[in-house]
Design a protein around this motif. Structure first.
Motif, PDB file in Angstrom:
ATOM      1  N   GLN A  68      41.330  51.076  47.872  1.00  0.00           N
ATOM      2  CA  GLN A  68      41.595  52.523  48.128  1.00  0.00           C
ATOM      3  C   GLN A  68      40.252  53.345  47.659  1.00  0.00           C
ATOM      4  OE1 GLN A  68      45.410  54.169  47.623  1.00  0.00           O
ATOM      5  NE2 GLN A  68      44.690  55.964  46.563  1.00  0.00           N
ATOM      6  N   GLN A  69      39.579  53.963  48.488  1.00  0.00           N
ATOM      7  CA  GLN A  69      38.338  54.378  48.013  1.00  0.00           C
ATOM      8  C   GLN A  69      38.172  56.020  48.323  1.00  0.00           C
ATOM      9  OE1 GLN A  69      35.645  52.855  46.328  1.00  0.00           O
ATOM     10  NE2 GLN A  69      35.244  54.830  46.212  1.00  0.00           N
ATOM     11  N   LYS A  70      38.688  56.648  49.328  1.00  0.00           N
ATOM     12  CA  LYS A  70      38.308  57.888  49.319  1.00  0.00           C
ATOM     13  C   LYS A  70      39.471  58.878  48.862  1.00  0.00           C
ATOM     14  CE  LYS A  70      37.640  56.884  53.724  1.00  0.00           C
ATOM     15  NZ  LYS A  70      37.041  56.754  55.171  1.00  0.00           N
ATOM     16  N   ILE A 129      36.676  53.586  43.129  1.00  0.00           N
ATOM     17  CA  ILE A 129      35.608  53.262  41.859  1.00  0.00           C
ATOM     18  C   ILE A 129      34.204  54.051  42.474  1.00  0.00           C
ATOM     19  CG2 ILE A 129      36.195  51.115  41.618  1.00  0.00           C
ATOM     20  CD1 ILE A 129      34.339  50.052  43.622  1.00  0.00           C
ATOM     21  N   GLN A 130      33.309  54.151  41.536  1.00  0.00           N
ATOM     22  CA  GLN A 130      32.151  55.034  41.757  1.00  0.00           C
ATOM     23  C   GLN A 130      30.925  54.011  41.687  1.00  0.00           C
ATOM     24  OE1 GLN A 130      32.247  58.377  38.926  1.00  0.00           O
ATOM     25  NE2 GLN A 130      34.228  58.260  38.977  1.00  0.00           N
ATOM     26  N   GLN A 131      30.077  54.213  42.891  1.00  0.00           N
ATOM     27  CA  GLN A 131      29.136  53.494  42.878  1.00  0.00           C
ATOM     28  C   GLN A 131      27.859  53.601  41.913  1.00  0.00           C
ATOM     29  OE1 GLN A 131      28.053  54.131  46.957  1.00  0.00           O
ATOM     30  NE2 GLN A 131      26.822  56.051  46.637  1.00  0.00           N
ATOM     31  N   THR A 132      27.057  52.830  41.460  1.00  0.00           N
ATOM     32  CA  THR A 132      25.871  53.114  40.586  1.00  0.00           C
ATOM     33  C   THR A 132      24.639  53.213  41.326  1.00  0.00           C
ATOM     34  OG1 THR A 132      25.539  50.633  40.368  1.00  0.00           O
ATOM     35  CG2 THR A 132      26.896  51.712  38.694  1.00  0.00           C
ATOM     36  N   GLY A 183      53.079  46.030  35.694  1.00  0.00           N
ATOM     37  CA  GLY A 183      52.167  46.938  36.667  1.00  0.00           C
ATOM     38  C   GLY A 183      51.176  46.171  37.379  1.00  0.00           C
ATOM     39  N   ALA A 184      49.959  46.682  37.475  1.00  0.00           N
ATOM     40  CA  ALA A 184      49.023  45.663  38.325  1.00  0.00           C
ATOM     41  C   ALA A 184      48.696  44.493  37.386  1.00  0.00           C
ATOM     42  CB  ALA A 184      47.863  46.412  38.613  1.00  0.00           C
ATOM     43  N   GLY A 185      48.345  43.365  38.009  1.00  0.00           N
ATOM     44  CA  GLY A 185      47.632  42.309  37.063  1.00  0.00           C
ATOM     45  C   GLY A 185      46.098  42.616  36.756  1.00  0.00           C
ATOM     46  N   VAL A 186      45.220  43.130  37.732  1.00  0.00           N
ATOM     47  CA  VAL A 186      43.897  43.682  37.589  1.00  0.00           C
ATOM     48  C   VAL A 186      43.707  44.882  38.227  1.00  0.00           C
ATOM     49  CG1 VAL A 186      41.432  43.174  37.542  1.00  0.00           C
ATOM     50  CG2 VAL A 186      43.239  41.235  37.272  1.00  0.00           C
ATOM     51  N   LYS A 187      43.233  45.959  37.435  1.00  0.00           N
ATOM     52  CA  LYS A 187      42.864  47.194  38.233  1.00  0.00           C
ATOM     53  C   LYS A 187      41.287  47.475  37.858  1.00  0.00           C
ATOM     54  CE  LYS A 187      44.239  51.929  38.812  1.00  0.00           C
ATOM     55  NZ  LYS A 187      45.252  52.990  38.344  1.00  0.00           N
ATOM     56  N   PHE A 188      40.588  47.880  38.696  1.00  0.00           N
ATOM     57  CA  PHE A 188      39.286  48.393  38.495  1.00  0.00           C
ATOM     58  C   PHE A 188      39.240  49.903  38.898  1.00  0.00           C
ATOM     59  CE2 PHE A 188      38.262  43.866  39.121  1.00  0.00           C
ATOM     60  CZ  PHE A 188      37.472  43.809  38.368  1.00  0.00           C
ATOM     61  N   LYS A 189      38.556  50.765  38.094  1.00  0.00           N
ATOM     62  CA  LYS A 189      38.572  52.269  38.232  1.00  0.00           C
ATOM     63  C   LYS A 189      37.356  52.630  37.783  1.00  0.00           C
ATOM     64  CE  LYS A 189      40.167  53.838  34.087  1.00  0.00           C
ATOM     65  NZ  LYS A 189      41.198  54.908  33.406  1.00  0.00           N
ATOM     66  N   GLY A 190      37.259  53.930  38.038  1.00  0.00           N
ATOM     67  CA  GLY A 190      36.042  54.835  37.718  1.00  0.00           C
ATOM     68  C   GLY A 190      34.838  54.243  38.013  1.00  0.00           C
ATOM     69  N   LYS A 191      34.012  54.412  37.103  1.00  0.00           N
ATOM     70  CA  LYS A 191      32.405  53.860  37.128  1.00  0.00           C
ATOM     71  C   LYS A 191      32.434  52.273  37.183  1.00  0.00           C
ATOM     72  CE  LYS A 191      30.447  57.983  35.271  1.00  0.00           C
ATOM     73  NZ  LYS A 191      29.815  58.628  34.145  1.00  0.00           N
ATOM     74  N   LYS A 243      32.556  58.667  47.544  1.00  0.00           N
ATOM     75  CA  LYS A 243      31.779  57.967  48.320  1.00  0.00           C
ATOM     76  C   LYS A 243      31.328  56.667  48.032  1.00  0.00           C
ATOM     77  CE  LYS A 243      27.333  58.669  50.319  1.00  0.00           C
ATOM     78  NZ  LYS A 243      26.189  59.835  50.491  1.00  0.00           N
ATOM     79  N   TYR A 244      31.375  55.675  48.811  1.00  0.00           N
ATOM     80  CA  TYR A 244      30.845  54.470  48.352  1.00  0.00           C
ATOM     81  C   TYR A 244      30.177  53.555  49.520  1.00  0.00           C
ATOM     82  CZ  TYR A 244      30.842  49.614  46.047  1.00  0.00           C
ATOM     83  OH  TYR A 244      30.656  48.804  45.480  1.00  0.00           O
ATOM     84  N   ASN A 245      28.855  53.358  49.455  1.00  0.00           N
ATOM     85  CA  ASN A 245      28.158  53.142  50.390  1.00  0.00           C
ATOM     86  C   ASN A 245      28.148  51.088  50.398  1.00  0.00           C
ATOM     87  OD1 ASN A 245      27.151  55.442  51.235  1.00  0.00           O
ATOM     88  ND2 ASN A 245      25.556  55.221  49.777  1.00  0.00           N
ATOM     89  N   GLY A 246      28.425  50.497  49.596  1.00  0.00           N
ATOM     90  CA  GLY A 246      28.274  49.258  49.488  1.00  0.00           C
ATOM     91  C   GLY A 246      29.514  48.740  50.555  1.00  0.00           C
ATOM     92  N   ARG A 247      29.532  47.474  50.576  1.00  0.00           N
ATOM     93  CA  ARG A 247      30.477  46.578  51.283  1.00  0.00           C
ATOM     94  C   ARG A 247      31.399  45.830  50.339  1.00  0.00           C
ATOM     95  NH1 ARG A 247      30.010  47.283  56.743  1.00  0.00           N
ATOM     96  NH2 ARG A 247      31.706  46.162  56.868  1.00  0.00           N
TER      97      ARG A 247
END
Length: 421
Positions: A225-227, A177-180, A139-147, A239-243
């Motif tokens: 992939q964000q939206k 991912i979800q922004q803090t 599968g993926a090497g590294v995956k970030f998800k959720g918060k 929604k993700y406002n950061g760059r």
């Protein structure tokens, strides 16, 4: 007579905790009591036992650090749910060597866990990955998800991942991912990494969609992939406002170069792409590919393609393209001397910085030269369609419609399914 008192600063010494290949379960207790600034040291060895979920938390004043002492190889993927956490100098090596096409294709309709193992599955904020090696995971090497927010992925080697999953993935995946907070500054930083030979060899599917396209169009170096969930689960979730800052990465021999899918606010700067699109059946897989990606900056990238692959294919609004160089590789690309890469001194300097890591674990940077036989794979998938007594298979020019498919024990698969060509 007046007395003068001198107040000395309070010095707090960081605590070190040690883990060995036989004591991995101790990390759960350590994370429960660890303090900001403390370190967990993995001693030399091959770690074959599965680690518990890693829930270490530092603070805004100091990260908790997990790192290697000597030569450390971790054979089973991690699940990380932490904050203010740094992971560095570790070597994660999965089970790709134990898999092949025959073992995987027979389970295309019934995917098994061994086909989707991930090197690191991470959910948390203020996470730093530095000087790690993550490779050979189906599968993926590294995956970030959720918060997950405020992420730094710097000077890692991510290679030979995503070969055998039917889920469709890549070397590094940052998905929904979800922004803090609402900050618009660069909060996700992907810098100075080496991505090579991450590629998809199997047609992917998401059964709940009700169809699968009979193509191979996954296996990128990195996917942002964000939206994807915005319309279904509410605007706040997507929604993700950061760059995103993606800068000075070396991207070689991947199934696809890179993918920006429904993601905005990306600064792709000074990256070197070299002979990507190895297994993808799409001509758009050679370099930078974007779908519905907006407000991006593409600056000073070098994209050298092999064969008929396209260097840049981006669809979106308000994107800027400045001083990007594209070209073809006509000589043997395995020599890896960047003779035909613009900004070659930049690429060579970054590549040289990885040699101590590569030599330490005897890793060779090269293409896999794997050849996908797409037509045979489609035939195999059709021959393995799970059937009941009343299953009907309708073959049309551009698709196969399967009615009353045997969906027992297949998660997400409905009553009917379509194979699209």
């Amino acid at each position: 007579m007046k007395k003068i008192f001198f107040l000395l600063p309070l010095v707090i010494f960081a605590q070190e905790y040690t883990i060995t290949p036989n004591s991995v379960n101790q990390i759960k207790k350590i994370c429960n009591k660890i303090k900001p600034g403390d370190e967990i040291i993995l001693k030399s060895g091959i770690y074959t036992q599965k680690f518990p979920i890693i829930k270490c938390k530092g603070s805004k004043n100091a990260n908790v650090t997990i790192k290697a002492d000597g030569k450390v190889t971790i054979k089973k993927g991690w699940i990380v749910k932490g904050k203010y956490l740094t992971i560095e100098n570790l070597n994660f090596k999965g089970n790709n060597d134990n898999l092949d096409y025959k073992k995987v294709i027979k389970n295309w309709w019934h995917p098994k866990p061994f086909m989707r193992q991930i090197g690191m599955l991470i959910e948390g904020d203020h996470i730093t990955l530095k000087n790690n090696i993550i490779g050979n995971f189906p599968g993926a090497g590294v995956k970030f998800k959720g918060k997950s927010d405020y992420l730094t992925i710097d000077h890692n080697i991510i290679y030979n991942n995503a070969w055998w999953t039917t889920g469709g993935t890549g070397g590094l995946v940052i998905k929904n991912i979800q922004q803090t907070d609402n900050s618009k500054k660069a909060k996700v930083k992907i810098t100075n990494n080496l991505f090579f030979a991450n590629e998809s060899r199997i047609i992917s599917h998401v059964f709940k969609k009700g169809f699968a396209k009979m193509v191979i169009d996954e296996g990128e170096s990195f996917l942002i992939q964000q939206k994807d969930d915005a319309s279904k689960k509410g605007a706040k979730r997507g929604k993700y406002n950061g760059r995103y800052l993606v800068k000075n990465n070396l991207i070689l021999y991947n199934g696809k170069g890179s993918s920006l899918n429904k993601a905005d606010n990306i600064d792709l700067i000074e990256n070197d792409f070299y002979c990507n699109g190895t297994t993808s059946t799409s001509k758009k897989a050679g370099g930078i590919r974007g779908n519905n990606t907006n407000n991006d900056n593409f600056i000073d990238n070098a994209i050298q393609t092999c064969g008929n692959k396209k260097a840049i294919s981006v669809k979106g609004k308000n994107n800027r393209f400045i001083n990007n160089k594209t070209g073809k590789i006509y000589k043997d690309p395995q020599h890896l001397n960047f003779y035909n890469v613009y900004f070659k001194n930049r690429a060579n300097k970054l590549f040289e910085s990885f040699k101590p890591m590569l030599n330490k674990y005897n890793i060779k940077v090269k293409p896999t030269n794997y050849k996908v036989n797409l037509q045979q794979q489609i035939k195999d998938i059709i021959s393995l369609i799970p059937k009941k007594a009343d299953t009907k298979i309708i073959k049309l020019k551009d698709k196969i419609i399967i009615k009353n498919i045997d969906n027992s024990n297949i998660k997400g698969l409905g009553k009917n399914f379509i194979l699209k060509f």
